[in-house]
Scaffold this active site. Sequence first.
Site, PDB file in Angstrom:
ATOM      1  N   HIS A  43      32.100  -8.550 -28.000  1.00  0.00           N
ATOM      2  CA  HIS A  43      30.730  -9.540 -28.756  1.00  0.00           C
ATOM      3  C   HIS A  43      29.599  -9.988 -28.502  1.00  0.00           C
ATOM      4  O   HIS A  43      28.609  -9.907 -28.524  1.00  0.00           O
ATOM      5  CB  HIS A  43      31.696 -10.374 -29.843  1.00  0.00           C
ATOM      6  CG  HIS A  43      31.591 -11.625 -29.531  1.00  0.00           C
ATOM      7  ND1 HIS A  43      33.175 -12.180 -28.902  1.00  0.00           N
ATOM      8  CD2 HIS A  43      31.340 -12.707 -29.574  1.00  0.00           C
ATOM      9  CE1 HIS A  43      32.597 -12.545 -28.351  1.00  0.00           C
ATOM     10  NE2 HIS A  43      31.760 -13.776 -28.964  1.00  0.00           N
ATOM     11  N   ASP A  44      30.084 -10.397 -26.792  1.00  0.00           N
ATOM     12  CA  ASP A  44      28.221 -11.051 -26.952  1.00  0.00           C
ATOM     13  C   ASP A  44      28.283 -10.169 -25.315  1.00  0.00           C
ATOM     14  O   ASP A  44      27.470 -11.123 -24.864  1.00  0.00           O
ATOM     15  CB  ASP A  44      29.895 -12.143 -26.379  1.00  0.00           C
ATOM     16  CG  ASP A  44      29.636 -13.379 -27.066  1.00  0.00           C
ATOM     17  OD1 ASP A  44      28.408 -12.844 -28.652  1.00  0.00           O
ATOM     18  OD2 ASP A  44      30.354 -14.569 -26.985  1.00  0.00           O
ATOM     19  N   LYS A  70      24.472 -10.808 -24.673  1.00  0.00           N
ATOM     20  CA  LYS A  70      23.997 -12.047 -23.666  1.00  0.00           C
ATOM     21  C   LYS A  70      23.671 -11.529 -22.454  1.00  0.00           C
ATOM     22  O   LYS A  70      23.450 -13.115 -21.570  1.00  0.00           O
ATOM     23  CB  LYS A  70      25.092 -12.983 -23.854  1.00  0.00           C
ATOM     24  CG  LYS A  70      25.259 -13.703 -25.288  1.00  0.00           C
ATOM     25  CD  LYS A  70      26.376 -15.070 -25.088  1.00  0.00           C
ATOM     26  CE  LYS A  70      26.356 -15.657 -26.245  1.00  0.00           C
ATOM     27  NZ  LYS A  70      27.355 -17.121 -26.010  1.00  0.00           N
TER      28      LYS A  70
END
Length: 460
Positions: A291-292, A295
């Site tokens: 999900h990240d 980043k």
Amino acid sequence: MGLKFYWNLYDTMYRDSFSYSEGAVMYSPLMNMNNLIFSLSKGIDLVSSGIMHHHKNVAIMALKMAKVIGLDKKEMERLFVSAMLHDIGVVSQKEKRLIEGYDAPDLHVHACEGYRILSAIPTFNDVATVIRHHHDRWEGNNRTGTKGYEIPIESQIIFLVDRVDVLSKDREISHKGVSMIQDRISKGADHLFNRDLVNIFLDLSESRAFWLDLKDDFSNELLREISPEIYTYSLDVIVDLCYAMAYVVDRKSPFTSKHSQRVATVARELSRLCGFSPSEQRQMFLAGLLHDIGKLAVPEEILNKEGPLNEAEMDIMMTHTYYTYHILKHIHEFPKVEEWAGFHHEKLNGKGYPFRITGGEMSLGARIMAVADIFTALSEDRPYRKGMEEARIRQIMQQMAGNNEIDPDITALLLDNYGWFHEVVMSIEEFYSIAEKRKKEINNTIISIDPWEKLRSIYN
């Protein structure tokens, strides 16, 4: 209820949902890994602020050279995966900038880290070895202790075309620009590179199409055409590769070293309590791990800032879910992952980011991921605060539910089981501890075969 229980729960609930039995024989579906490899490769490229599409370019050039050399099927597979993931050991944008110079020092640092990450996955041991050696110089004096023909052929190819891509990043595709690159690579023969590979590159690079294939809008299509199909029967291969990528993402900040694993665990368990099928629980877990991934595009100084972000910094931070969504949307084997992962900062009241969708547009899976991420973030230490106590976490989450930011029913479900969820979050092991368990369990390998071969072997 400790980690041993949690891990057994993972085994019985999650892994078995990917297989089916016929008598005493257990079968798992044949899965194509190419879309996942393409997506993870794109994520690794986000770390770069200079060379765009680096892994794709390296893979295209490497496969063209391999075709001339006549590498066998297994070598082509290993070369393709290694080329697409070769800089997985690079985490910070500062580190990426350092290695983007042609004569950059300490190129072995990220190669060794990439090896360390992928060697934790048994089925990627060969790929890990290629990545470990992908900056070895032909003449020797390498940290790995190898030289010349001791260096894996796939590593030799990747090193050469990696440096070609570095040289070409600021040059136009002109006769003068190509000649400068060819001259620089030629000077590295017998010193940096295998002379035979240099000669193959010089011959291939005389074609203008060789360079246009790297710059043209058709490069994605070309790479899919020339890359070998990578198949596996083992879901563990998929899961472990996502674990490795989650580790790379979380390693950007010491304050989020286990964040993705924690979110994945909470989200999957919430989906189970919400009645999701085993297949949907599987996708929820993978979505949590990734999900990240966006980043990787966010500078470390923003991720690790000790204090609130200013408006400009917040604008950059909020791009990460946009990148996550677009990186994952091409993994067709898991069609819900991009939405569940990419919408985890959306709000029911339409005030989230990056798409500002409303509750009516948020699926149950996306709502679960949003709650899981908030709960996990509040529980963890951050640069500007320690992890919060239960009373404060309850207060914040109930307030957010009351303000129509997060789903009130899912929030209540989590808070009603707060003790269990909190213990699960706090007991998550490091990536390498999990990988060590895997080494004892996984004996499948990445395979590239005719998808119908197994059926024919059963019926013939």
